[in-house]
Design a protein around this motif. Structure first.
Motif, short mmCIF file in Angstrom:
data_model
loop_
_atom_site.label_atom_id
_atom_site.label_comp_id
_atom_site.label_asym_id
_atom_site.label_seq_id
_atom_site.Cartn_x
_atom_site.Cartn_y
_atom_site.Cartn_z
N THR A 403 0.82 -1.21 0.00
CA THR A 403 0.00 0.00 0.00
C THR A 403 0.86 1.26 0.00
O THR A 403 0.39 2.32 -0.39
N ALA A 411 14.68 6.83 6.34
CA ALA A 411 14.57 7.87 5.33
C ALA A 411 14.32 9.21 6.00
O ALA A 411 14.87 10.23 5.62
N ALA A 412 13.51 9.18 7.06
CA ALA A 412 13.13 10.43 7.70
C ALA A 412 14.32 11.10 8.37
O ALA A 412 14.39 12.31 8.45
N ASP B 865 11.94 14.06 2.80
CA ASP B 865 12.68 13.21 3.74
C ASP B 865 12.60 11.74 3.38
O ASP B 865 12.73 10.87 4.23
N GLY B 866 12.41 11.45 2.11
CA GLY B 866 12.35 10.04 1.74
C GLY B 866 10.95 9.47 1.87
O GLY B 866 10.73 8.29 1.61
N THR B 867 9.98 10.32 2.28
CA THR B 867 8.59 9.86 2.36
C THR B 867 7.69 10.77 1.53
O THR B 867 6.48 10.74 1.68
N ASP B 896 -1.60 4.02 -0.82
CA ASP B 896 -1.35 5.03 0.21
C ASP B 896 -0.68 6.27 -0.36
O ASP B 896 -0.76 7.34 0.22
N LEU B 897 -0.03 6.13 -1.51
CA LEU B 897 0.66 7.28 -2.08
C LEU B 897 -0.25 8.18 -2.89
O LEU B 897 0.12 9.29 -3.26
N ARG B 902 -2.36 12.94 2.65
CA ARG B 902 -0.90 12.84 2.73
C ARG B 902 -0.30 14.18 3.12
O ARG B 902 -0.89 15.24 2.92
N ARG B 903 0.89 14.10 3.68
CA ARG B 903 1.58 15.34 4.03
C ARG B 903 2.06 16.03 2.75
O ARG B 903 2.76 15.40 1.94
N MET B 934 -0.02 14.80 15.60
CA MET B 934 0.77 15.74 14.80
C MET B 934 0.40 15.59 13.34
O MET B 934 0.25 14.48 12.84
N PHE B 937 5.22 19.07 10.00
CA PHE B 937 6.34 19.73 10.66
C PHE B 937 6.94 20.78 9.73
O PHE B 937 6.74 20.75 8.51
#
Lengths: 417, 999
Positions: A403, A411-412, B865-867, B896-897, B902-903, B934, B937
């Motif tokens: 998903t 990564a974060a 940040d890789g997300t 989910d993407l 999503r942020r 949260m 950020f």
């Protein structure tokens, strides 16, 4: 089972230690179990313990190809912390720390959980930004973590070099005081003793060669070096070798296995009061109660099942340590070793049901599984017992890679676990 | 009283050397070790044990010594703990100190632990110290930690230097005893590169302790010197004081050479130690065997030592370890020690052998020397406080141990036989096979190209060692295609022997209370091992870890085999069913500095500097590290702090022109007939139709669909792209490209070349950038029509052939001039001069960050940040909708993407005008309890820019649908409210990018 306490120790000291009994029996496999756990590390033994203690499931076997606690449980650098960024990770690791704090009493086995603090060093602007983000997120999640200036870092850890002339000067650090270390072997032994006391069979030197499935697809049991053993449920917790075991049940896992090396110095009197991690230069260090400096390396660059590890990575690791702590340059390395760690695409673990009815998996801990031991074991046992995840491990599914709902700590933050 | 025997040993009596031990002056000779010099004074007491603080002296004479560990010091910063006194050579002015004692070595209060011996049994600490709950960390642990440890850590920075070298050779021989020397002779003179190493200060091994032997009619020591001369003449590299520490994959051996610790004065710039990384075609392991102690009550008292070591102290150092020694043995070899010591004037009190029958010639020789012999005897105790004064021995018949008798003595020389030294062999994952006759493990198969020779294969005696050294070396030579016959040797006065193996010796006392030590340093007794087994520790690894047997600084060299014998007995199993623990590198403890080598201080990692770095330094730049680079962060004028400097730099660039060193950007040349196809597949944007002479911003995702890197890509010609990457991402991106090219698309005809360091890149930004540049570019008209934004050209700039790009990372008219790297500074100074009329301003990374944030340009790794997907970053425009495929296409289509919530990247303006902290977390409801929910950020935040108020970028859940909404940032002391706005704070219409508009 003899209870452990100062009185028993004194009594046995006087009678020549005649009163101690074996901490776990050397079990031979029965024909059938309610639950078979593959892998007798801290996670597997802990899961057996909680299955028996909290869920009343005692017809359980923990099977290992070698000696219990002989995998990554007995090879890691024992760092425990919970200052993770994402809510999911913070809950899981904080749950583990809650359990760590009482584990010695819970198990009646001194696992030496030492709240000596874990200090993570920032060496560049990016580190500072990342740590600040962690500290803010941790604060709003109720997780202990705070920022230290370079001088405060030095006060907390006197051997630290905070010279501005260092190749990578320390720009500050994030300190989790609740974090620390524990005695790794004792964790495996304590859980083994506690599980065995409640009826769990611990079967060592018995490799699981395949997971068998029934015609309807559900799990049937395991083939082992000592023959087929039937099981209603099979729970795999085999670290670097999880993917190969799961493959035999036709469950493909998104795991890569890497060698990870660590080393200790000769023992010296107390010099290093806390744990320090420096991701920018790849140095992880604490001092064991025996006096050895315990130093962790990064993973080798390439996937492998070899535990020998190479010299170049160790040279880099030691150089990083002496860069951050120049006073240790004349200390000597006593011993180094390697283990095999299993890494997921998002560097977070999987504690999950699988597409196979009755088959469960706890894996993907990468370089940071030890710290999670009680939390992982506790939630894994819950998942197996109830056939549904505990709220804490619910996000740590296999599904998330399909998903895209990842928990990407690495990564974060570019932070090793 | 001196125990030095005239005429014996290899020390140089013409060179007396003074050193200090615990502050007292001691005199020895060149060639002595600290241990031999102290023993020559009759001083056996050199240390205290780890747990019980029992007085200890050397038990061995080599690197396996577990007891005689000392601190050694040369000068400031040159102290090291836990040095083996048996290996440390004397040098003038050497300061040594004993360890793990308080207040003194002779009177140590820590020895109270010894009285509580039964309490401190194996694993006692697992069984107690659990209550009160929080006492472990605060009370018990500090107490235990202070009691543990051995020496003290260095506390000053090490002034010495360390080196490392690589070496390739045909044959590496480890160990320069008889078998190693014979192996070297066999391999020498054949045109091969042969290397012979030994950890001791001189080659010879056993020969140094057995001068009586005659090899082919020549006295051992004469044979040794002529052999070494012969090897040197044949070009064999003989390295002493060099320890092979680890055996790695594919015959890769790590070796550490100690260069200065034995020197009175260290020549300038001589490294203290050197790490050799050796790749050998064939390896001969000729490491010999280690003598085993006997395990009995009181076997650790100073004066109790290995018989072979006593022989070494006598023959190599001329030191009698005792004048009235008693020999206790289960092996023939110790009889020779008795004979040698008797020959040097010692009154050998008795030879006590556990065996009922012993070779007649040994008995005859003992008789001839008037040495009393007791066969079928065991030892059950020793006495003496700081030095052994008597040994209690008892006759054994069957399982009956008779009453004992005391033998007065000043030393006990023991031997439990010998065990092959197979540490390096074990590093190869070589298998061990148990030999029932020799009752020891012998080497079996190994995956490496390696042979074992001599005592390492259980062959005792010099003649056997020589013959096997030659034979095994020949086997290695055969593998190298150098067939031949192994040399043969005849040895007179050789001393091969046999013996029997023991677990702990039989006793008439309660074995459960005996202090019969197995691991001396860690104070592990036979009782501890048996207790561990009784408590369910069945694996030898469990026994080791529970008792700490074999975990001391000798890494089990003294203790592993005896520990195994006892554990096997307790388990009721044979040794091979129990097995040994794994030997780990290094072979002996090895200085950290030797591993770090040259990588210290400023050489820890290279500091990458651009060609323009020196100009920046001359002009007062403040730097920041970015990966291995150092980059100018800002250029303060006098009195300016960072904020003031950055404010000035921002304003100057927006109002006229700024100059920036962008040379650290990664650059990859992508060339070949399929270059366009390759770039098109790697990046999310379409590149197939990009015309030569144009550039395009490219986004690079991982296969998971998240942003990994970005940069401008210029098409130089049909088959050539100039790809730029982020500064920190250059190596990663090239690796990723190579990975795809080599494993996924090997059919594509493309070459990738890193050209980061081949180009200097200078960015000019600002409304006057084109005006400044035009006079220097006579061949190209820099107008909006002729050279629009996102053009590129190969053209001379200030007479230098350049790749000129029209790009902007500030929102102003921008150029990037790429010139051959060495000409970077020349161009920079030319532009600087030409820019004076426009008040040109040099700016650093901080201003670059501010200006790009005002324009809403992201920095990968800061705002992502890789997300973060391209769509999350508000850069869906960069994803080619019609492309057949690109890296990350399937990843970013996952449920989910593409889900709501999503942020997403947005701008933030605080309501009170304060600056937000980067990394601060964002919530919708500031009044909720902890843990708070949260929703995002702050990724970037600046107040030095030109917007008139602080700006910030943030990732916020569903942010792009929340424009105008207020969110909250809870800080430790207050909560800040901020409004969600567009990420573009300056010139959303892009007017300032146009040359005409600006002009």
């Amino acid at each position: 089972m003899t209870r452990f306490n100062a009185f028993a120790l004194l009594k046995n000291a006087l009678n020549g230690h005649k009163g101690w009994t074996e901490q776990w029996p050397d079990s031979q496999p029965k024909k059938e179990y309610d639950v078979i756990i593959v892998g007798a590390g801290g996670h597997g033994l802990g899961a057996a313990y909680y299955l028996a203690k909290q869920h009343g499931i005692t017809n359980v076997a923990v099977i290992d190809k070698g000696w219990l606690g002989g995998g990554n449980t007995g090879r890691n650098t024992t760092i425990i912390r919970s200052n993770y960024l994402y809510d999911e990770s913070a809950r899981l690791f904080d749950h583990a720390v809650d359990l760590w704090e009482n584990l010695s009493q819970e198990l009646n086995y001194n696992v030496m959980y030492s709240r000596r603090g874990v200090l993570m060093l920032a060496h560049n602007v990016h580190d500072v930004q990342s740590f600040t983000r962690h500290i803010h997120a941790n604060r709003l999640n109720g997780v202990d973590n705070r920022w230290l200036t370079p001088q405060e870092c030095k006060d907390y850890c006197p051997p630290l070099n905070i010279s501005a002339n260092a190749r990578y000067p320390v720009m500050g650090g994030a300190l989790q005081e609740r974090a620390g270390t524990a005695r790794h072997d004792a964790v495996a032994w304590g859980y083994a003793r506690g599980a065995a006391e409640r009826g769990v069979d611990i079967i060592q030197n018995c490799a699981v060669t395949a997971i068998r499935r029934n015609a309807d697809g559900s799990v049937a049991g395991v083939e082992t070096a000592k023959g087929f053993i039937k099981a209603k449920k099979v729970a795999v917790s085999a670290a670097g070798h999880t993917s190969t075991v799961m493959q035999t049940a036709d469950v493909r896992l998104p795991l890569e296995s890497y060698p990870l090396q660590a080393l200790v110095s000769e023992p010296v009197k107390p010099i290093f009061p806390c744990v320090v991690m420096s991701n920018a230069v790849h140095a992880y260090i604490s001092q064991s109660d025996k006096g050895e400096l315990v130093i962790g390396s990064g993973t080798d660059q390439y996937t492998s099942y070899s535990q020998r590890g190479g010299l170049p990575l160790i040279e880099h690791t030691v150089a990083a340590i002496t860069e951050v702590f120049p006073i240790f340059n004349r200390m000597r390395m006593l011993r180094k070793w390697g283990g095999i760690v299993d890494v997921t695409p998002d560097r977070s673990a999987i504690i999950s049901k699988t597409p196979v009815q009755g088959l469960y998996v706890n894996c993907g801990w990468g370089t940071g599984g030890f710290k999670a031991t009680p939390g992982a074991a506790h939630t894994f046992a819950w998942t197996v017992a109830k056939d549904e995840p505990h709220p804490i491990n619910a996000p740590f599914t296999m599904e998330r890679f399909r998903t895209g709902r990842l928990i990407d700590e690495a990564a974060a933050a570019a932070v090793a676990h | 009283m001196s125990y030095r025997i005239p005429g014996r040993g290899r020390i140089d009596r013409a060179q007396p050397i003074r050193f200090t031990f615990d502050g007292h002056d001691v005199e020895g000779f060149r060639g002595d070790t600290v241990a031999s010099a102290l023993l020559a004074q009759g001083n056996h007491l050199m240390g205290r044990s780890f747990k019980y603080h029992r007085p200890r002296g050397p038990v061995a004479a080599g690197s396996e010594e577990p007891n005689a560990l000392i601190g050694t010091r040369r000068g400031k910063g040159q102290f090291e703990p836990n040095t083996r006194a048996t290996m440390q050579e004397l040098r003038k002015g050497l300061e040594t100190t004993s360890q793990n004692k308080y207040p003194s070595l002779k009177f140590d209060v820590g020895a109270v632990n010894d009285a509580a011996y039964m309490l401190f049994s194996a694993g006692f600490y697992y069984k107690t110290f659990m209550w009160p709950r929080n006492f472990w960390h605060k009370v018990y642990e500090p107490f235990i930690r202070a009691a543990a440890g051995l020496g003290v850590s260095p506390t000053e920075e090490d002034p010495d230097v360390y080196a490392s070298r690589n070496m390739h050779c045909d044959v590496l021989i480890v160990g320069a005893g008889p078998s190693g020397l014979a192996a070297a002779r066999q391999a020498a003179g054949k045109g091969l590169k042969v290397v012979l190493v030994d950890e001791h200060s001189e080659a010879g091994g056993t020969l140094l302790s057995e001068p009586q032997a005659k090899i082919d009619g020549v006295a051992a020591w004469d044979w040794l010197s002529s052999t070494l001369a012969e090897l040197e003449a044949a070009g064999v590299k003989v390295m002493t004081r060099t320890t092979a520490i680890g055996y790695y994959h594919e015959n890769f051996i790590g070796m550490v050479e100690r260069l200065t610790d034995h020197l009175d004065e260290v020549p300038q710039d001589t490294p203290r130690e050197r790490m050799w990384r050796v790749r050998a075609k064939q390896v001969v392991l000729a490491q010999g065997a280690l003598e085993k102690p006997l395990v009995f009550h009181g076997n650790d008292r100073p004066g109790v030592m290995l018989a072979g070591s006593a022989q070494t102290f006598l023959n190599r150092f001329g030191v009698l370890v005792g004048k009235r020694p008693v020999v206790l043995t289960s092996h023939d070899s110790a009889w020779y020690a008795a004979f040698d010591l008797a020959g040097a004037g010692a009154q050998v009190q008795a030879i006590v052998d556990t065996r009922a029958e012993v070779r007649a010639d040994l008995l005859d020789q003992a008789k001839a020397l008037n040495i009393p012999v007791k066969l079928s005897h065991t030892a059950t105790a020793t006495s003496g406080r700081l030095r052994v004064s008597s040994l209690r021995v008892n006759k054994v018949s069957g399982s009956t141990v008779s009453a004992g008798s005391e033998i007065k003595c000043d030393a006990v020389l023991m031997s439990g036989g010998w065990t092959p030294s197979l540490h390096l062999f074990s590093h190869t994952k070589g298998k061990l096979a148990w030999d029932d006759d020799l009752t020891t493990f012998l080497p079996s198969d190994t995956p490496e190209d390696c042979v074992i020779a001599g005592a390492g294969r259980g062959l005792w005696g010099i003649e056997a060692a020589l013959a096997d050294g030659a034979a095994q070396a020949q086997a290695a030579l055969d593998a190298l295609g150098q067939a031949g016959d192994a040399a043969s040797y005849a040895v007179d006065e050789d001393r091969p022997g046999t013996g029997v193996m023991h677990k702990e010796l039989p006793t008439d006392k309660q074995p459960g209370r005996a202090k019969a030590f197995v691991d001396y340093q860690n104070d592990v007794t036979a009782k501890d091992l048996r207790l561990a087994v009784k408590e369910g520790m069945r694996s030898i690894e469990h026994v080791k870890r529970y008792t700490t047997n074999g975990m001391a600084t000798d890494q089990g060299k003294m203790s592993n085999i005896n520990g195994l014998n006892i554990a096997a007995d307790a388990l009721g199993k044979k040794q091979p069913q129990v097995g040994l623990t794994t030997f780990r590198p290094p072979y002996t403890p090895t200085t950290f500095g030797a591993f770090a080598g040259y990588h210290r201080g400023s050489h820890f990692e290279v500091t990458r500097k651009t060609q323009i770095d020196a100009w920046a330094e001359e002009n007062g730049a403040v730097y920041e590290p970015v990966g291995q680079w150092r980059r100018a962060r800002y250029f303060p004028k006098s009195g300016e702090d960072m904020d003031a400097a950055v404010k000035r730099e921002c304003a100057a660039t927006r109002s006229s022109v700024g100059i920036f060193d962008a040379s650290t950007l990664g650059k990859i040349e992508v060339v070949g007939p399929d270059a366009a196809e390759f770039v098109n597949r790697m990046y999310t944007n379409p590149f197939l139709k990009l015309a030569p002479g144009k550039c395009r911003y490219g986004l690079l995702c991982g296969d998971d669909g998240f942003i990994r890197d970005d940069g401008v890509i210029g098409r130089i010609s049909d088959d050539r792209f100039h790809v730029t990457t982020t500064t920190g991402g250059a190596a990663r991106v090239l690796n990723m490209m190579e990975d795809y090219l080599q494993t996924e698309w090997p059919d594509l005809d493309v070459w990738l070349t890193s050209v980061t360091e081949q180009w200097s890149t200078i960015a000019l930004n600002g409304p006057n950038a084109a005006k400044l540049l035009q006079p220097l570019v006579p061949d190209l008209v820099l107008t909006e029509e002729n050279f629009p934004h996102m053009s590129c050209a190969e053209v001379d700039v200030a007479g230098i052939p350049a790749r000129l790009w029209r790009v902007s990372f500030t929102g102003e008219i921008g150029f990037e001039v790429n010139v051959p790297a060495p000409l970077g500074r020349q161009l920079w100074e030319t532009l600087w001069e030409a820019g004076q009329q426009y008040d040109i301003c040099a700016y650093g990374t901080e201003t670059m960050h501010v200006l790009r944030a005002e324009k809403g340009y992201i920095i990968v790794g800061q705002d992502t940040d890789g997300t973060v997907t391209p769509f999350d970053a508000g850069m869906g425009w960069a994803v080619g909708k019609k492309k057949a495929d690109f890296v990350g296409m399937r990843g970013m289509a996952r449920p989910d993407l593409v889900a709501k919530g999503r942020r997403q990247l947005v701008g933030l303006l605080t309501e009170d005008g304060s600056k937000l902290e980067e990394g601060a977390q964002i919530v919708l409801d500031p009044n909720q309890p902890i843990p708070m929910k949260m929703v995002g950020f702050v990724t970037s935040s600046y107040d030095q820019g030109t917007v008139g108020q602080p700006i910030a970028l943030a990732l916020v859940e569903g942010g792009q649908d929340r424009m105008g909404e207020t969110v909250y940032i809870p800080m430790p002391d207050r909560t800040i409210a901020a409004k969600i706005v567009s990420t573009i704070f300056v010139d959303p219409e892009n007017n300032r990018l146009k040359i005409g508009a600006a002009a």
